[in-house]
Write a protein that holds these residues in place. Structure first.
Motif, PDB file in Angstrom:
ATOM      1  N   ASN A 141       0.840  -1.195   0.000  1.00 28.35           N
ATOM      2  CA  ASN A 141       0.000   0.000   0.000  1.00 28.35           C
ATOM      3  C   ASN A 141       0.879   1.250   0.000  1.00 28.35           C
ATOM      4  OD1 ASN A 141      -2.460   1.368  -0.075  1.00 28.35           O
ATOM      5  ND2 ASN A 141      -2.578   1.542   2.159  1.00 28.35           N
ATOM      6  N   ALA A 142       1.799   1.271  -0.954  1.00 28.01           N
ATOM      7  CA  ALA A 142       2.797   2.332  -1.019  1.00 28.01           C
ATOM      8  C   ALA A 142       3.075   2.667  -2.485  1.00 28.01           C
ATOM      9  CB  ALA A 142       4.077   1.907  -0.319  1.00 28.01           C
ATOM     10  N   ALA A 143       3.856   3.699  -2.686  1.00 26.89           N
ATOM     11  CA  ALA A 143       4.251   4.100  -4.034  1.00 26.89           C
ATOM     12  C   ALA A 143       5.672   4.627  -3.993  1.00 26.89           C
ATOM     13  CB  ALA A 143       3.311   5.161  -4.601  1.00 26.89           C
ATOM     14  N   VAL A 144       6.378   4.457  -5.101  1.00 30.30           N
ATOM     15  CA  VAL A 144       7.730   4.990  -5.261  1.00 30.30           C
ATOM     16  C   VAL A 144       7.725   5.880  -6.498  1.00 30.30           C
ATOM     17  CG1 VAL A 144      10.129   4.419  -5.823  1.00 30.30           C
ATOM     18  CG2 VAL A 144       8.887   3.069  -4.120  1.00 30.30           C
ATOM     19  N   THR A 145       8.332   7.050  -6.383  1.00 34.16           N
ATOM     20  CA  THR A 145       8.534   7.902  -7.547  1.00 34.16           C
ATOM     21  C   THR A 145      10.025   8.087  -7.763  1.00 34.16           C
ATOM     22  OG1 THR A 145       8.435   9.963  -6.256  1.00 34.16           O
ATOM     23  CG2 THR A 145       6.372   9.128  -7.174  1.00 34.16           C
ATOM     24  N   ALA A 146      10.421   8.225  -9.018  1.00 30.20           N
ATOM     25  CA  ALA A 146      11.832   8.396  -9.378  1.00 30.20           C
ATOM     26  C   ALA A 146      11.948   9.561 -10.334  1.00 30.20           C
ATOM     27  CB  ALA A 146      12.384   7.119 -10.022  1.00 30.20           C
ATOM     28  N   ALA A 147      12.908  10.439 -10.080  1.00 31.05           N
ATOM     29  CA  ALA A 147      13.091  11.613 -10.929  1.00 31.05           C
ATOM     30  C   ALA A 147      14.555  12.005 -10.954  1.00 31.05           C
ATOM     31  CB  ALA A 147      12.244  12.784 -10.425  1.00 31.05           C
ATOM     32  N   GLU A 148      14.996  12.541 -12.085  1.00 29.53           N
ATOM     33  CA  GLU A 148      16.338  13.076 -12.192  1.00 29.53           C
ATOM     34  C   GLU A 148      16.378  14.462 -11.562  1.00 29.53           C
ATOM     35  OE1 GLU A 148      17.256  13.002 -16.326  1.00 29.53           O
ATOM     36  OE2 GLU A 148      17.695  10.856 -16.350  1.00 29.53           O
ATOM     37  N   THR A 149      17.434  14.738 -10.799  1.00 29.50           N
ATOM     38  CA  THR A 149      17.579  16.036 -10.158  1.00 29.50           C
ATOM     39  C   THR A 149      18.497  16.921 -10.987  1.00 29.50           C
ATOM     40  OG1 THR A 149      19.529  15.443  -8.847  1.00 29.50           O
ATOM     41  CG2 THR A 149      17.376  14.856  -7.941  1.00 29.50           C
ATOM     42  N   ASP A 150      18.580  18.183 -10.617  1.00 28.94           N
ATOM     43  CA  ASP A 150      19.437  19.117 -11.339  1.00 28.94           C
ATOM     44  C   ASP A 150      20.909  18.761 -11.223  1.00 28.94           C
ATOM     45  OD1 ASP A 150      17.236  20.546 -12.124  1.00 28.94           O
ATOM     46  OD2 ASP A 150      17.369  22.002 -10.492  1.00 28.94           O
ATOM     47  N   GLU A 151      21.242  17.939 -10.223  1.00 27.92           N
ATOM     48  CA  GLU A 151      22.636  17.543 -10.039  1.00 27.92           C
ATOM     49  C   GLU A 151      22.964  16.259 -10.791  1.00 27.92           C
ATOM     50  OE1 GLU A 151      20.549  18.093  -7.383  1.00 27.92           O
ATOM     51  OE2 GLU A 151      21.146  20.191  -7.179  1.00 27.92           O
ATOM     52  N   SER A 152      22.141  15.903 -11.770  1.00 26.41           N
ATOM     53  CA  SER A 152      22.340  14.698 -12.585  1.00 26.41           C
ATOM     54  C   SER A 152      22.354  13.444 -11.717  1.00 26.41           C
ATOM     55  CB  SER A 152      23.636  14.803 -13.402  1.00 26.41           C
ATOM     56  OG  SER A 152      23.572  15.896 -14.271  1.00 26.41           O
ATOM     57  N   GLN A 153      21.512  13.445 -10.709  1.00 25.15           N
ATOM     58  CA  GLN A 153      21.322  12.281  -9.868  1.00 25.15           C
ATOM     59  C   GLN A 153      19.885  11.795 -10.023  1.00 25.15           C
ATOM     60  OE1 GLN A 153      22.339  14.040  -6.050  1.00 25.15           O
ATOM     61  NE2 GLN A 153      24.410  13.222  -6.161  1.00 25.15           N
ATOM     62  N   VAL A 154      19.635  10.594  -9.512  1.00 21.08           N
ATOM     63  CA  VAL A 154      18.281  10.058  -9.497  1.00 21.08           C
ATOM     64  C   VAL A 154      17.818   9.992  -8.046  1.00 21.08           C
ATOM     65  CG1 VAL A 154      16.849   8.026  -9.930  1.00 21.08           C
ATOM     66  CG2 VAL A 154      18.539   8.739 -11.625  1.00 21.08           C
ATOM     67  N   ARG A 155      16.662  10.594  -7.784  1.00 19.25           N
ATOM     68  CA  ARG A 155      16.111  10.567  -6.428  1.00 19.25           C
ATOM     69  C   ARG A 155      14.862   9.707  -6.410  1.00 19.25           C
ATOM     70  NH1 ARG A 155      13.634  15.838  -4.345  1.00 19.25           N
ATOM     71  NH2 ARG A 155      11.650  14.791  -4.767  1.00 19.25           N
ATOM     72  N   SER A 174      23.801   8.459  -7.618  1.00 23.50           N
ATOM     73  CA  SER A 174      24.540   9.290  -8.574  1.00 23.50           C
ATOM     74  C   SER A 174      25.037   8.508  -9.775  1.00 23.50           C
ATOM     75  CB  SER A 174      25.741   9.943  -7.874  1.00 23.50           C
ATOM     76  OG  SER A 174      26.588   8.957  -7.308  1.00 23.50           O
ATOM     77  N   SER A 175      24.992   7.200  -9.723  1.00 17.16           N
ATOM     78  CA  SER A 175      25.552   6.400 -10.820  1.00 17.16           C
ATOM     79  C   SER A 175      24.485   5.574 -11.529  1.00 17.16           C
ATOM     80  CB  SER A 175      26.633   5.457 -10.276  1.00 17.16           C
ATOM     81  OG  SER A 175      26.089   4.566  -9.314  1.00 17.16           O
ATOM     82  N   ALA A 176      23.216   5.919 -11.309  1.00 18.97           N
ATOM     83  CA  ALA A 176      22.136   5.091 -11.839  1.00 18.97           C
ATOM     84  C   ALA A 176      21.196   5.910 -12.700  1.00 18.97           C
ATOM     85  CB  ALA A 176      21.365   4.445 -10.690  1.00 18.97           C
ATOM     86  N   GLU A 177      20.417   5.192 -13.505  1.00 22.91           N
ATOM     87  CA  GLU A 177      19.384   5.806 -14.327  1.00 22.91           C
ATOM     88  C   GLU A 177      18.018   5.601 -13.661  1.00 22.91           C
ATOM     89  OE1 GLU A 177      19.731   4.055 -18.170  1.00 22.91           O
ATOM     90  OE2 GLU A 177      21.693   4.962 -18.590  1.00 22.91           O
ATOM     91  N   ILE A 178      16.980   6.214 -14.239  1.00 21.64           N
ATOM     92  CA  ILE A 178      15.616   5.999 -13.750  1.00 21.64           C
ATOM     93  C   ILE A 178      15.321   4.503 -13.795  1.00 21.64           C
ATOM     94  CG2 ILE A 178      13.180   6.387 -14.253  1.00 21.64           C
ATOM     95  CD1 ILE A 178      14.415   8.854 -13.165  1.00 21.64           C
ATOM     96  N   PRO A 179      14.774   3.911 -12.733  1.00 25.53           N
ATOM     97  CA  PRO A 179      14.526   2.469 -12.727  1.00 25.53           C
ATOM     98  C   PRO A 179      13.610   2.019 -13.856  1.00 25.53           C
ATOM     99  CG  PRO A 179      14.292   3.376 -10.518  1.00 25.53           C
ATOM    100  CD  PRO A 179      14.420   4.528 -11.452  1.00 25.53           C
ATOM    101  N   MET A 180      13.922   0.840 -14.392  1.00 22.69           N
ATOM    102  CA  MET A 180      13.028   0.219 -15.364  1.00 22.69           C
ATOM    103  C   MET A 180      11.820  -0.389 -14.665  1.00 22.69           C
ATOM    104  SD  MET A 180      15.797  -1.705 -17.803  1.00 22.69           S
ATOM    105  CE  MET A 180      17.062  -1.945 -16.556  1.00 22.69           C
ATOM    106  N   LEU A 212      17.599  -1.311 -12.426  1.00 24.10           N
ATOM    107  CA  LEU A 212      18.101  -0.144 -13.146  1.00 24.10           C
ATOM    108  C   LEU A 212      19.507  -0.387 -13.660  1.00 24.10           C
ATOM    109  CD1 LEU A 212      20.053   0.937 -10.717  1.00 24.10           C
ATOM    110  CD2 LEU A 212      18.016   2.140  -9.962  1.00 24.10           C
ATOM    111  N   PHE A 213      19.952   0.522 -14.516  1.00 24.70           N
ATOM    112  CA  PHE A 213      21.314   0.451 -15.042  1.00 24.70           C
ATOM    113  C   PHE A 213      22.221   1.263 -14.132  1.00 24.70           C
ATOM    114  CE2 PHE A 213      24.875   2.009 -17.569  1.00 24.70           C
ATOM    115  CZ  PHE A 213      25.350   0.821 -18.122  1.00 24.70           C
ATOM    116  N   ASP A 214      23.329   0.648 -13.717  1.00 26.70           N
ATOM    117  CA  ASP A 214      24.300   1.286 -12.831  1.00 26.70           C
ATOM    118  C   ASP A 214      25.593   1.484 -13.620  1.00 26.70           C
ATOM    119  OD1 ASP A 214      26.414   1.732 -10.937  1.00 26.70           O
ATOM    120  OD2 ASP A 214      25.107   0.976  -9.356  1.00 26.70           O
ATOM    121  N   SER A 215      25.983   2.743 -13.840  1.00 30.51           N
ATOM    122  CA  SER A 215      27.172   3.017 -14.651  1.00 30.51           C
ATOM    123  C   SER A 215      28.456   2.574 -13.966  1.00 30.51           C
ATOM    124  CB  SER A 215      27.238   4.514 -14.977  1.00 30.51           C
ATOM    125  OG  SER A 215      27.293   5.288 -13.796  1.00 30.51           O
TER     126      SER A 215
END
Length: 622
Positions: free
Chosen positions: A286-300, A318-324, A338-341
């Motif tokens: 009964n929860a939700a997760v949101t993912a967004a890129e920040t201005d610092e080129s990170q994913v929160r 800091s080393s990942a993309e938006i989760p698939m 997700l992809f981890d650089s």
């Protein structure tokens, strides 16, 4: 109207039904599960991960040995990882604390983790095989236990009920239910659209979801009672819906965002802190997760408890993309795919959202009643209007929202008003920050050419072929009488649209107070000519002028008019991530010329400040 629609949706979600055991049946299927002897003694877990050390074990990392991962689904406490090639899909079941490979099966066709025919319980899964035209049932070891041939005249994909006794499907004339014990094909509802398919089944196999496409290509979603075929809901086609006990979780597009609606007796909406990211419901928690890129080129990533409405956990990577994919298993863990650089490959993270390491410390309530255009949040909209007036007074412009923005609609474009308070509030916050990038005297000089400069925030901007306007636009600018207007569609595109359209307004001042742009055409390649026509430009092949080493334009649209060329340059010069665009000397020289014109026109030639639009200059003008 939308409230009545969702009232019907709530009614359908309160239905109930009984299950029956599926008779044993074993048939052949051309897949091969991993034998027990082939299971590696160790799993995918990397205890030496830097993230493991950083978060003291609250974030576990599992680098995938499976190439091409594309999706993730829970199967009880285990995980199913979907990985694709162009013509096939591999499903891998991961088990245990270390996520060892317990079974694997390769299908001779693509199967997405979101495929509507895919049904997963704790002990089996079923899906439609379009190559062999059959619905296949696999057990937990991914071995086939049954297959069901496709019904005659099948349209779209069929769906097998959880009790594995009924196959729901569409043919060309109806939505039907095939009782596999009796062999009877029962018509639930007579429908005959050019394209129609079942896309889901909910609430203990009592509510059937279907997608239909009419003769004009418009998608619609239907919810029907499985018992009698009664229509319970009809709405826009891009609706995703899952149910859990008495609750439902739905997501659908609303303007610039995807509305996340959930509830039981009353519909509630989640309005996350970051509206323009990706959202994932975790029904089991009964929860939700949101993912967004920040201005610092990170994913929160933010974790919201839907019962309380609070954001209880936040994870920044800091080393990942938006989760698939984001998924929760029966044992309560939250997994991210997700992809981890740092690893150079796809990874699974197991996120302990209850750990103090990720505590958000946020007391804001992010859930509330669901509002519609017919019955909006009037009090919230009044507050937005007050905020808009404050922003306008600070920067010497008039900011229009809601109905005030619709009142200035020109003859060749139609506006859809934005009524969601959360969207308007975020757009106003961003507009305030973006206008602060310009010196106050610069905005004053621009506005001085008009009796007023109006900036209008709307949901969408649409044109028509009859008026010669674009079908859709992210922003437009025009003049009515002595007033200038900039209209922006809310969402991810509003930043670039603001800078682009503001440049068009600024150019009135620049051309009259600087000679820097007088010879602009000479900055273009020899023989180049602008189209001076938007329709002709839409058909143009501008690739010869967009080669990385000799690039002279931002894009083909820049080749329509000189003013669009310059507006595009300012638009991209002021937004992040475009340094590589301006490395070619022709475009670099255009940027420098434009920046010189701005300094000269606005009396900034002696300023030692480097302005935002000068950030990509090789040689600073300051």
């Amino acid at each position: 109207m939308k409230r009545r629609v969702f009232a019907l949706l709530l009614l359908c979600l309160l239905l109930s039904a009984c299950s029956r055991e599926d008779p044993a049946q074993t048939l052949s299927f051309q897949t091969e599960a991993v034998p027990a002897a082939a299971i590696p003694p160790a799993g995918l877990y990397d205890p030496d991960s830097a993230l493991e050390q950083r978060f003291h074990g609250a974030l576990r990392v599992y680098p995938l040995s499976i190439p091409g991962a594309s999706g993730l689904r829970a199967m009880g406490s285990d995980l199913l990882v979907f990985s694709d090639t162009e013509e096939s899909t591999c499903i891998t079941r991961l088990s245990g604390e270390e996520l060892h490979i317990a079974a694997s099966v390769r299908l001779g066709f693509p199967l997405s983790a979101e495929d509507p025919s895919l049904r997963i319980t704790g002990s089996n899964l079923s899906f439609f095989d379009p190559v062999n035209r059959q619905t296949v049932v696999l057990d937990a070891s991914l071995k086939e236990i049954r297959h069901i041939p496709a019904p005659e005249n099948l349209s779209g994909t069929p769906i097998l009920s959880d009790d594995r006794n009924t196959l729901y499907y569409c043919d060309h004339s109806a939505i039907r239910a095939w009782n596999l014990e009796t062999g009877v094909h029962r018509m639930l509802k007579e429908v005959a659209f050019p394209d129609q398919s079942v896309t889901g089944i909910h609430q203990n196999d009592t509510v059937l979801q279907c997608r239909v496409k009419d003769g004009e290509g418009n998608d619609r979603t239907l919810l029907l009672s499985v018992e009698n075929g009664r229509l319970l809901y009809e709405g826009g086609g891009d609706l995703t819906l899952t149910t859990d006990d008495e609750r439902y979780f739905a997501a659908f597009p609303t303007g610039s965002i995807r509305t996340m609606l959930f509830g039981g007796e009353q519909p509630q909406v989640l309005t996350p802190a970051e509206l323009n990211g990706e959202g994932f419901f975790l029904e089991a928690k009964n929860a939700a997760v949101t993912a967004a890129e920040t201005d610092e080129s990170q994913v929160r990533l933010d974790y919201y408890q839907l019962e309380s409405g609070c954001r209880s956990a936040t994870l920044t990577l800091s080393s990942a993309e938006i989760p698939m994919a984001v998924e929760s298993t029966a044992d309560g863990w939250v997994y991210l795919l997700l992809f981890d650089s740092d690893y150079g490959k796809d990874v699974l993270y197991r996120w302990d959202v209850s750990s103090p390491e990720f505590a958000a410390g946020d007391t804001t309530i992010y859930t509330g009643p669901y509002y519609t255009a017919a019955e909006p949040d009037y009090h919230g909209l009044v507050r937005c209007q007050s905020y808009a007036e404050s922003v306008g007074q600070t920067y010497g412009v008039r900011v229009r929202v809601w109905e005030d923005a619709l009142a200035v609609q020109p003859w060749d474009y139609d506006f859809e008003g934005e009524y969601l308070v959360s969207v308007l509030r975020q757009e106003l916050e961003r507009l305030e920050q973006r206008l602060s990038n310009f010196p106050k005297e610069m905005l004053e000089a621009t506005v001085s050419h008009f009796s007023a400069l109006n900036i209008c925030l709307v949901r969408s901007i649409t044109g028509s072929a009859q008026s010669g306007s674009l079908d859709t636009a992210t922003g437009i600018s025009f003049q009515k009488g002595t007033e200038a207007y900039i209209v922006l569609a809310a969402g991810d595109t509003s930043e670039k649209a603001l800078y682009h359209e503001l440049y068009h307004v600024m150019e009135t001042h620049i051309l009259g107070n600087s000679t820097a742009l007088d010879q602009w055409a000479k900055l273009n390649p020899v023989g180049f000519e602008y189209d001076y026509d938007y329709s002709a430009n839409a058909l143009r092949d501008g690739s010869a002028y967009l080669q990385p080493d000799t690039r002279s334009f931002v894009d083909t649209y820049s080749m329509s008019f000189p003013k669009e060329d310059r507006a595009r340059i300012l638009e991209y010069a002021m937004t992040p991530g475009n340094e590589a665009l301006f490395t070619a000397s022709p475009l670099q020289f255009k940027l420098k010329t434009l920046c010189q014109g701005i300094r000269e026109a606005y009396g900034l030639k002696q300023s030692q400040q480097t302005y935002l639009w000068e950030q990509y200059l090789v040689q600073p003008l300051a």
